[in-house]
Design an enzyme around this catalytic site. Structure first.
Site, PDB file in Angstrom:
ATOM      1  N   PHE A 119       9.775 -15.820  47.785  1.00  0.00           N
ATOM      2  CA  PHE A 119       8.929 -14.978  46.930  1.00  0.00           C
ATOM      3  C   PHE A 119       9.986 -14.125  46.083  1.00  0.00           C
ATOM      4  O   PHE A 119       9.753 -13.952  44.790  1.00  0.00           O
ATOM      5  CB  PHE A 119       8.212 -13.956  47.636  1.00  0.00           C
ATOM      6  N   ARG A 151       4.823  -3.819  18.886  1.00  0.00           N
ATOM      7  CA  ARG A 151       5.582  -3.272  20.110  1.00  0.00           C
ATOM      8  C   ARG A 151       7.085  -3.735  20.068  1.00  0.00           C
ATOM      9  O   ARG A 151       7.433  -4.860  19.943  1.00  0.00           O
ATOM     10  CB  ARG A 151       5.239  -3.699  21.535  1.00  0.00           C
TER      11      ARG A 151
END
Ligand SMILES: CC(C)(C)CN1C(=O)[C@@H](CC(=O)N[C@@H](CC(=O)O)C(=O)O)O[C@H](c2cccc3ccccc23)c2cc(Cl)ccc21
Length: 339
Positions: free
Chosen positions: A258, A198
């Site tokens: 977060f 990839r």
């Protein structure tokens, strides 16, 4: 613990979250109640979509419709996929548990998650059979797989009213939060991606340093490879001021943590990769202890700015002489200016 108070399917979702995201599951579980389940489900749905995109054993003519129509599986209680060969295949084999809990979310959260899945699935098909050429295409690819995540999260934060409306409306900043993380992943994972055939490094940059991207792994091309690496890292560093501006708008402590934790992990990763030939011989990972220390300290904007300053300054101090040194230095200095 309070997991026992949850429905069996929601308990399974948190089990799958821990299986698929290692250290990040704890950050998601520490989110305020109103956001926790929505983001757990969003994370798992995105992991399922990513697992389809990554599975090279699925033929392209099967994968394209799967990705384009993936969002429809959210409202199909029976949809599952049993032919995956990926490590996280459980999220596809037991997708009914995830889609059941998706349908239990507030309607406004369901609409955001479904809209992002639709756009992301379509965007993934654009690059299934085409490599990333220009820097604009690098931004386009990272928008599809990570920028859209930032836009979705920002719309969830705003819909919960734990954050101001502007957070869900300024899509440019939300997009850049994701692009910064994805460019860091792509830069760090050069060798891992090469092994799987990839290629995500933009041709506009690597073609200045080699005939083909895989040339950069050759021992005799090591200096060119590191020059290319440093140029891509400086491209990612340009995003730092906008990521700091995005985080400056967050009011909720659990949402700030977060968002901030992946950002500080990313800048630490970029610093470890900068001017580091090991990117082409192994995987450059920051040590667990260092990561935990950073996760503990990334709790307010001034501390996050200090961490961004620390690592950007370490990069600026070891810019090698070469064709890119003045442009890398000016990018570092303008990032430092915002810390
Ligand atoms: C590709 C990616 C960067 C979007 C993946 N991504 C992230 O990287 C996770 C972090 C993560 O999964 N860490 C893992 C990585 C790993 O497995 O090695 C860990 O265990 O430390 O964070 C992002 C994430 C978190 C917070 C704010 C964000 C804003 C924009 C875009 C993404 C944002 C994420 C949030 C959601 Cl809801 C879904 C996915 C992600």
């Amino acid at each position: 613990c309070d997991l026992m108070l949850l429905s069996p399917t929601l308990q399974k979702c948190y089990t799958y979250l821990k299986m698929t995201s290692r250290s990040f599951a704890a950050v998601i579980q520490s989110l305020d109640e109103e956001m926790r389940h929505a983001i757990c489900i969003f994370y798992l749905v995105l992991r399922a979509l990513d697992t389809v995109e990554d599975d090279m054993t699925i033929p392209v003519d099967v994968k394209v419709p799967m990705l384009k129509e993936f969002y429809k599986n959210l409202t199909d209680p029976d949809w599952r996929f049993m032919d995956s060969n990926e490590k996280d295949k459980i999220v596809l084999e037991d997708f009914p548990a995830i889609s059941t809990e998706f349908r239990n979310l507030r309607r406004v959260y369901q609409h955001v998650i479904e809209d992002i899945c639709k756009k992301m699935g379509l965007g993934m098909t654009v690059f299934l059979e085409r490599d990333v050429d220009s820097l604009a295409e690098w931004d386009e690819y990272c928008h599809y797989v990570a920028g859209l995540v930032g836009i979705g999260l920002s719309r969830l934060f705003a819909a919960s009213e734990l954050e101001d409306r502007i957070v869900g409306q300024d899509l440019d900043l939300a997009n850049k939060m994701g692009i910064f993380l994805q460019k860091t992943n792509i830069i760090r994972d050069y060798l891992e991606d090469k092994k799987e055939g990839r290629e995500f490094w933009p041709k506009e940059v690597w073609s200045k340093y080699g005939e083909k991207l895989s040339d950069l792994a050759r021992e005799d091309k090591r200096e060119d490879a590191v020059e290319c690496l440093n140029e891509l890292i400086s491209n990612a560093l340009e995003l730092i001021p906008d990521c700091i501006l995005y985080m400056s708008r967050l009011k909720n402590q659990s949402i700030f943590n977060f968002c901030a934790i992946p950002q500080v992990m990313a800048i630490a990763t970029l610093e470890r990769c900068f001017n580091n030939p090991s990117v082409f011989t192994g995987v450059v990972k920051i040590r667990k202890g260092e990561a935990v220390k950073m996760m503990m300290t990334a709790s307010d904007l001034e501390k996050v700015k200090a961490i961004m300053y620390h690592f950007t300054n370490k990069i600026e101090q070891r810019i090698p002489d070469g064709p890119n040194s003045s442009s890398i230095r000016s990018i570092c200095l303008s990032a430092l200016d915002q810390c």
